[in-house]
Design a protein around this motif. Structure first.
Motif: not given
Length: 294
Positions: A214, A216, A240, A242, A265
């Motif tokens: 991930q 961020y 974010i 993902q 998260q």
């Protein structure tokens, strides 16, 4: 002689005693009240209060100015002591008083500079920003109902619990979901369409797929790769990225700088795994799907 002997014992018998139904010395009801507890005094652990942090928080301006006041007062005191002590105003290295005055002046100037630094560094207040764009809800028309409900569940969960205001899901080079706030097209005042084929060739997508973790972007305005996300509102604060397995990605846009917490998260990562497990079952239909608006 008899074969056995039978022993007889007398069992004492006492007549039944009558006990009083309500003894006068036994309390029938026990009542616990706050008044009785306060009269005896509470002996349990009491919550501790941090007086110093609370005072500093409530008097932030005074604390930041305190080194300047202390440094200025110290500097004036040193100069006053120098003027009334009868010592020559010119510093003399052989004089202990001159060396002490120089050290005190250096400490006073250090305090003044510390106060100036504290005044210049102030935490910036973080506020929620209303995304500039239009509402959008586009879902691939060939998706099974179960997949559609799964995607809508993810959107409703994220938008209700976190600062998520935009959600885009790209899987197998196809944009299967664009929902929430989106950038407004200048021509027809509609949402900007996600160009999935162009997006998957960019550095943002390639970097996330290469790392498999991930990503961020806590402050999107400071990130140069925001130009690859033209479908998000122009004032999106945080994003974010993902990954969904090795074939897809979910782009989640927020309305607050650093608005996604650590727990958010982690939770988004679990949602990504769930979506990947669902989309993998129907991966054979993605090449033939065409994006359609709902």
């Amino acid at each position: 002689m008899e074969a056995g002997t039978i022993l007889y014992s007398t069992i004492p018998w006492y007549p039944k005693r009558s006990l009083p139904r309500n003894p006068s010395n036994f309390p029938r009801f026990i009542r616990a009240s706050a008044n009785s507890r306060s009269q005896r005094g509470y002996r349990g652990p009491k919550p501790s209060k941090d007086w110093v942090p609370d005072w500093v928080k409530n008097n932030d301006d005074a604390v930041r100015n305190l080194p300047i006041y202390v440094g200025g007062a110290s500097l004036l005191a040193v100069l006053f002591n120098r003027s009334v002590s009868g010592i020559a105003p010119v510093a003399d290295a052989s004089s202990s008083q001159s060396r002490a005055d120089l050290l005190a002046i250096a400490l006073a100037v250090t305090n003044i500079l510390t106060g100036l630094v504290w005044l210049s560094i102030r935490p910036k207040s973080i506020t929620v920003v209303n995304p500039e764009g239009v509402q959008c809800q586009r879902i691939c028309s060939h998706l099974p109902n179960f997949v559609v409900s799964e995607l809508l569940w993810a959107w409703e969960s994220l938008s209700a619990v976190t600062c998520c205001r935009s959600l885009v899901v790209v899987y197998d080079s196809v944009c299967i979901l664009q929902i929430g706030m989106a950038a407004e097209s200048g021509k027809d005042s509609e949402a900007v369409t996600v160009d999935a084929s162009k997006f998957v060739q960019g550095s943002v997508y390639q970097g996330v797929m290469r790392s498999g973790a991930q990503s961020y972007l806590a402050n999107l305005l400071l990130y140069p790769g925001r130009s690859e996300l033209p479908f998000l509102p122009s004032n999106t604060q945080a994003v974010i990225l993902q990954p969904l397995g090795d074939k897809g990605i979910a782009i989640i846009g927020g309305d607050t700088i650093r608005g996604f917490t650590t727990s958010d998260q982690s939770w988004i990562a679990f949602i990504g795994e769930k979506l990947d497990a669902t989309l993998t079952k129907y991966s054979n239909i993605f090449p033939s799907m065409v994006q359609d608006g709902v």
